[in-house]
Design a protein around this motif. Sequence first.
Motif, PDB file in Angstrom:
ATOM      1  N   TYR A 135      32.420  39.952  34.903  1.00  0.00           N
ATOM      2  CA  TYR A 135      33.340  41.030  35.267  1.00  0.00           C
ATOM      3  C   TYR A 135      34.108  40.584  36.501  1.00  0.00           C
ATOM      4  O   TYR A 135      33.516  40.265  37.529  1.00  0.00           O
ATOM      5  N   GLN A 162      37.620  41.296  39.186  1.00  0.00           N
ATOM      6  CA  GLN A 162      38.462  42.377  39.696  1.00  0.00           C
ATOM      7  C   GLN A 162      39.381  41.824  40.775  1.00  0.00           C
ATOM      8  O   GLN A 162      39.006  40.904  41.505  1.00  0.00           O
ATOM      9  N   TYR A 201      41.027  44.957  36.513  1.00  0.00           N
ATOM     10  CA  TYR A 201      39.772  44.317  36.118  1.00  0.00           C
ATOM     11  C   TYR A 201      39.992  43.463  34.886  1.00  0.00           C
ATOM     12  O   TYR A 201      40.957  43.632  34.140  1.00  0.00           O
ATOM     13  N   GLN A 212      41.480  49.649  37.038  1.00  0.00           N
ATOM     14  CA  GLN A 212      40.202  50.316  37.238  1.00  0.00           C
ATOM     15  C   GLN A 212      40.379  51.826  37.074  1.00  0.00           C
ATOM     16  O   GLN A 212      41.308  52.409  37.610  1.00  0.00           O
ATOM     17  N   TYR A 215      41.925  37.069  40.790  1.00  0.00           N
ATOM     18  CA  TYR A 215      40.747  37.880  40.486  1.00  0.00           C
ATOM     19  C   TYR A 215      39.524  37.255  41.161  1.00  0.00           C
ATOM     20  O   TYR A 215      39.486  36.050  41.417  1.00  0.00           O
TER      21      TYR A 215
END
Length: 83
Positions: free
Chosen positions: A4, A6, A17, A39, A72
């Motif tokens: 994951y 972000q 994300y 998000q 990210y």
Amino acid sequence: MRIYLQTPVSDERPPRYYHLFLQEDLLEGWTLMREWGFQGSPGRIKRDHFVSYDSAEDALLKHRDNQLGRGYRVMFQQGEQPK
């Protein structure tokens, strides 16, 4: 494997994300699931099928590296460690 990512938090807009994960399918192959968006809102999802785990993992790591190059950050990682 699940990763994951972000973008950093900003006052101007919610962070973006990018969620990557591998899932074994019923046809003895692997599916790379990619989900992305802002998000707190529904994102877009794309699925890619691979015959072997190794090729699916290589694609996952390539997408991860592309997103890291776009700013990210990895927030969560589960499963095998990258090569």
